[in-house]
Design an enzyme around this catalytic site. Structure first.
Site, PDB file in Angstrom:
ATOM      1  N   ARG A 151       0.705  -1.426  -0.238  1.00  0.00           N
ATOM      2  CA  ARG A 151       0.149   0.116   0.100  1.00  0.00           C
ATOM      3  C   ARG A 151       0.833   1.095  -0.005  1.00  0.00           C
ATOM      4  NH1 ARG A 151      -3.216  -2.847  -1.582  1.00  0.00           N
ATOM      5  NH2 ARG A 151      -5.341  -3.413  -0.654  1.00  0.00           N
ATOM      6  N   TRP A 164       0.049  -6.366  -9.780  1.00  0.00           N
ATOM      7  CA  TRP A 164      -1.016  -7.573 -10.008  1.00  0.00           C
ATOM      8  C   TRP A 164      -1.212  -7.959 -11.492  1.00  0.00           C
ATOM      9  CZ3 TRP A 164      -5.818  -6.961 -12.115  1.00  0.00           C
ATOM     10  CH2 TRP A 164      -6.000  -5.686 -12.639  1.00  0.00           C
ATOM     11  N   HIS A 166       0.761   0.976 -10.338  1.00  0.00           N
ATOM     12  CA  HIS A 166       0.029  -0.050  -9.805  1.00  0.00           C
ATOM     13  C   HIS A 166      -0.286  -1.127 -10.642  1.00  0.00           C
ATOM     14  CE1 HIS A 166      -2.683  -0.645  -6.098  1.00  0.00           C
ATOM     15  NE2 HIS A 166      -2.506  -1.766  -6.497  1.00  0.00           N
ATOM     16  N   GLU A 213      -4.185   7.374  -5.576  1.00  0.00           N
ATOM     17  CA  GLU A 213      -4.446   6.678  -6.783  1.00  0.00           C
ATOM     18  C   GLU A 213      -5.557   7.149  -7.520  1.00  0.00           C
ATOM     19  OE1 GLU A 213      -1.284   3.098  -5.995  1.00  0.00           O
ATOM     20  OE2 GLU A 213      -3.352   2.887  -6.005  1.00  0.00           O
TER      21      GLU A 213
END
Length: 304
Positions: free
Chosen positions: A230, A283, A280, A259
């Site tokens: 985070r 993932w 980001h 974000e």
């Protein structure tokens, strides 16, 4: 059964429901002011980052399930959901391998200065060299380094497994309030010894800003830090100062405290040395996206 995905654009893979009983509506994004209207009659709401607070949950009188298209559930008022009998389910293990591979990829980029050397091949520094190669920043192998992991969940364990395969010595930060295991160190000791520090803990009042001025000062000058957890785990101005002052050797940051970030975010300012920022996407491998879509479809179909 009415299913509403509030921010479907956050998952590039399209959800597909085979059962004709599912009436599916996917919105690319949803402003907070529009949430109540869009979920008022929904049986299932899927959300990634759109917040569902007490007001939104109470307005959705048919709602049985909130499916969070992510590992965290901090955007859901879980106390209110429990009071109303609404189940909240996340997808905790769709992207562990993807995030772990991103950690190792950015570690290589930092330790071998991949971006700098790739630029040197194109901007004239290599062609102007008097030798067969162009020597710039110091290149360091990862084998034999101490790989420090803060957070002993699925992603932390996956990153540790890859690091061991590369010949790195792995230690985890001791979990507060629990005995120190053989492959764990108290956080202060881990900060002082780690060549690489990777963060994989949830954001809580105790972890917010855990890597700040004091923590960075404890680290080795040739250490690097990687954050795919985070954004608010790291004090951004303190990290920028530490990089400018050479207190640590580099940082790879995939998550920011806001974000999308404002244009004047300190970690997006030009000229910060040895800083690698990605938007980001740790993932977001195609494999992870497919797993996430499949698990969301399964969560919804269980409600039929």
């Amino acid at each position: 059964m009415k299913v509403v995905f509030l921010d479907a654009a956050t998952l590039p893979t399209t959800l597909r429901f085979q059962n004709p009983a599912v009436e599916y509506s996917a919105y690319s994004s949803t402003a907070q002011a529009a949430v109540i209207d869009r979920i008022r009659d929904a049986t299932v709401v899927i959300t990634n980052k759109v917040r569902l607070g007490a007001e939104e949950l109470r307005a959705a009188r048919q709602l049985r399930l909130v499916a969070v298209a992510a590992a965290g559930t901090d955007n859901i008022d879980q106390d209110t959901a429990a009071q109303l009998g609404i189940r909240v389910a996340n997808v905790p293990d769709y992207g562990s391998d993807s995030v772990a591979e991103h950690v190792i990829a950015t570690l290589f980029a930092l330790r071998r200065h991949i971006v700098t050397y790739a630029s040197a091949a194109l901007d004239g520094r290599w062609t102007a060299s008097e030798h067969f190669c162009w020597n710039g920043p110091r290149i360091r192998d990862v084998g034999g380094s101490l790989f420090g992991v803060v957070g002993r969940g699925r992603i932390g364990e996956a990153a540790a497994r890859l690091a061991r395969g590369l010949g790195m010595e792995v230690f985890f930060a001791q979990t507060p309030g629990k005995p120190c295991r053989g492959d764990e160190l108290p956080l202060d000791q881990l900060l002082a010894r780690a060549d690489v520090l990777t963060l994989h803990v949830p954001l809580t009042p105790d972890t917010r800003g855990m890597i700040g001025k004091e923590s960075l000062a404890r680290m080795k000058r040739d250490a690097v830090i990687i954050n795919t957890g985070r954004g608010a785990l790291v004090d951004a101005p303190a990290l920028v100062s530490a990089l400018h002052e050479g207190l640590i050797a580099g940082a790879a940051i995939d998550v920011l405290d806001v974000e999308p970030p404002p244009a004047d975010h300190p970690l997006l300012a030009g000229g910060v040395p040895n800083l690698l920022v990605t938007p980001h996407v740790a993932w977001a491998s195609e494999n992870a996206q497919a797993r996430l879509a499949s698990k969301l479809e399964q969560l919804v179909e269980k409600e039929l």
